[in-house]
Design a protein around this motif. Structure first.
Motif, short mmCIF file in Angstrom:
data_model
loop_
_atom_site.label_atom_id
_atom_site.label_comp_id
_atom_site.label_asym_id
_atom_site.label_seq_id
_atom_site.Cartn_x
_atom_site.Cartn_y
_atom_site.Cartn_z
N ALA A 131 0.83 -1.20 0.00
CA ALA A 131 0.00 0.00 0.00
C ALA A 131 0.87 1.25 0.00
CB ALA A 131 -0.93 0.00 1.21
N ARG A 132 1.95 1.23 0.74
CA ARG A 132 2.86 2.39 0.77
C ARG A 132 3.52 2.59 -0.59
NH1 ARG A 132 5.19 5.65 4.59
NH2 ARG A 132 7.25 6.49 4.07
N ARG A 133 3.89 1.51 -1.23
CA ARG A 133 4.51 1.61 -2.56
C ARG A 133 3.53 2.22 -3.56
NH1 ARG A 133 4.38 -0.46 -7.27
NH2 ARG A 133 2.74 -1.95 -6.73
N ARG A 134 2.28 1.76 -3.52
CA ARG A 134 1.26 2.30 -4.43
C ARG A 134 0.98 3.77 -4.13
NH1 ARG A 134 -3.69 -1.83 -5.79
NH2 ARG A 134 -2.50 -3.73 -6.16
N ALA A 135 0.95 4.12 -2.85
CA ALA A 135 0.70 5.50 -2.46
C ALA A 135 1.81 6.41 -2.97
CB ALA A 135 0.56 5.61 -0.95
N ALA A 136 3.05 5.96 -2.86
CA ALA A 136 4.18 6.76 -3.34
C ALA A 136 4.09 6.95 -4.86
CB ALA A 136 5.49 6.08 -2.97
N ALA A 137 3.70 5.90 -5.57
CA ALA A 137 3.55 6.00 -7.02
C ALA A 137 2.45 6.98 -7.40
CB ALA A 137 3.27 4.62 -7.61
N LEU A 138 1.35 6.98 -6.63
CA LEU A 138 0.25 7.90 -6.90
C LEU A 138 0.68 9.35 -6.66
CD1 LEU A 138 -2.79 5.99 -5.39
CD2 LEU A 138 -2.53 6.66 -7.77
N LEU A 139 1.45 9.58 -5.59
CA LEU A 139 1.93 10.93 -5.34
C LEU A 139 2.80 11.43 -6.48
CD1 LEU A 139 2.78 10.93 -1.51
CD2 LEU A 139 0.86 12.03 -2.65
#
Length: 323
Positions: A131-139
């Motif tokens: 989830a953190r990896r996906r969140a970073a990619a979205l940012l």
């Protein structure tokens, strides 16, 4: 037009409130009254009108953030208003909202990473490190550094917070974004940046948009089709290029004429829209616009105009001048 992903028919939302001192009485506010429209796959559809016309209420009602009183809302043929439990949860993945105020829409006690991870966890898309990896990619996709994950909303500017709001809407991979005045609270230069971001996301992800705004210049640039709302009703609908250059309803024409044109050669005194919008708790009889209409006729005060479809896919209008 592409096949509709969202079909809204006869949507209505009334609010009952109390007023009066010392004797209290109930008053019904007719916020949204029998509106219908469709949004095609990948299409940007605009709702435009003066403040208080019901466009934001309509947007929230079709998402069931407020429960509508009547009408139907269908997502790819599935009844949104009848959905319950897991079915409603699955539908909400398909339709997300970006709010007008980017600060009040974020929890000040949550880090940005937690705010982006929460929808993924709720919809069983990702947890923990994934989830953190996906969140970073979205940012990164919305133009913010991954380091923003560990910061709080108050540490960002208004434009940055709106980018975070957009990233949060994208966490569940929706197909439709309801953008409720997404740039009206931002500075003009920042508005342009956020609009360019939304347009890029629309093209890259194939997103459909319901774009709510009072700003005709924004609608003209962003939307394929537009509906003009007045006192809870849609008075004209059609391709944005036609409605905003050759409006048929007197109210749509007045909005067009009062909209600034970014051309020094065409500068002049902007006309003022006459009168004030009536109260939705006490709308005038007949055509709701007739008290302010420069072309009002005697029967405008006595009967509600019927919807008249225009030929050639040019939409429609509700006005006695064209009925």
């Amino acid at each position: 037009m592409s096949e509709p992903v969202l079909t809204v028919e006869g949507l209505r939302k009334h609010f009952v409130t109390t007023t009066g001192v010392p004797r209290r009485r109930s008053v019904t506010v007719r916020a949204v009254e029998d509106i219908s429209f469709t949004i095609g796959e990948g299409e940007a559809f605009g709702l435009v009108g003066e403040s208080g016309c019901g466009k934001s209420t309509a947007a929230r009602a079709l998402l069931r953030l407020v429960e509508p009183d009547a009408g139907t809302v269908r997502w790819r043929g599935q009844d949104v208003l009848a959905a319950r439990g897991a079915q409603l949860k699955a539908l909400r993945r398909r339709m997300q909202i970006v709010f007008q105020d980017p600060f009040s829409s974020l929890d000040p006690r949550q880090t940005i990473g937690a705010a982006l991870a929460e929808p993924m966890r709720v919809h069983s898309l990702a947890t923990g490190a994934e989830a953190r990896r996906r969140a970073a990619a979205l940012l990164e996709e919305v133009g913010l550094p991954p380091a923003a994950l560990d910061r709080y909303p108050h540490e960002f500017s208004g434009g940055q917070r709106q980018r975070i709001g957009i990233a949060r809407a994208l966490t569940v991979e929706p197909e439709l974004i309801v953008a409720d005045e997404p740039v009206s609270a931002l500075d003009v230069s920042v508005q342009a940046q956020v609009l360019l971001l939304l347009q890029a996301l629309r093209r890259r992800r194939g997103l459909a948009f319901l774009f709510v705004s009072h700003d005709l210049s924004v609608i003209r640039w962003f939307c394929d089709r537009v509906a003009v709302m007045y006192l809870g009703r849609i008075v004209e609908e059609g391709p944005a290029a036609r409605v905003l250059t050759q409006p048929m309803h007197p109210y749509a024409r007045m909005l067009r004429d009062a909209s600034p044109v970014p051309d020094p050669a065409q500068r002049g005194v902007l006309p003022r829209i006459a009168g004030e919008i009536p109260s939705a708790a006490n709308p005038p009889p007949g055509c709701p616009f007739h008290p302010r209409c420069p072309q009002a006729m005697a029967h405008c005060a006595g009967s509600l105009p019927r919807w008249t479809a225009l030929s050639g896919g040019q939409g429609g209008v509700a006005c006695h001048l064209h009925g």
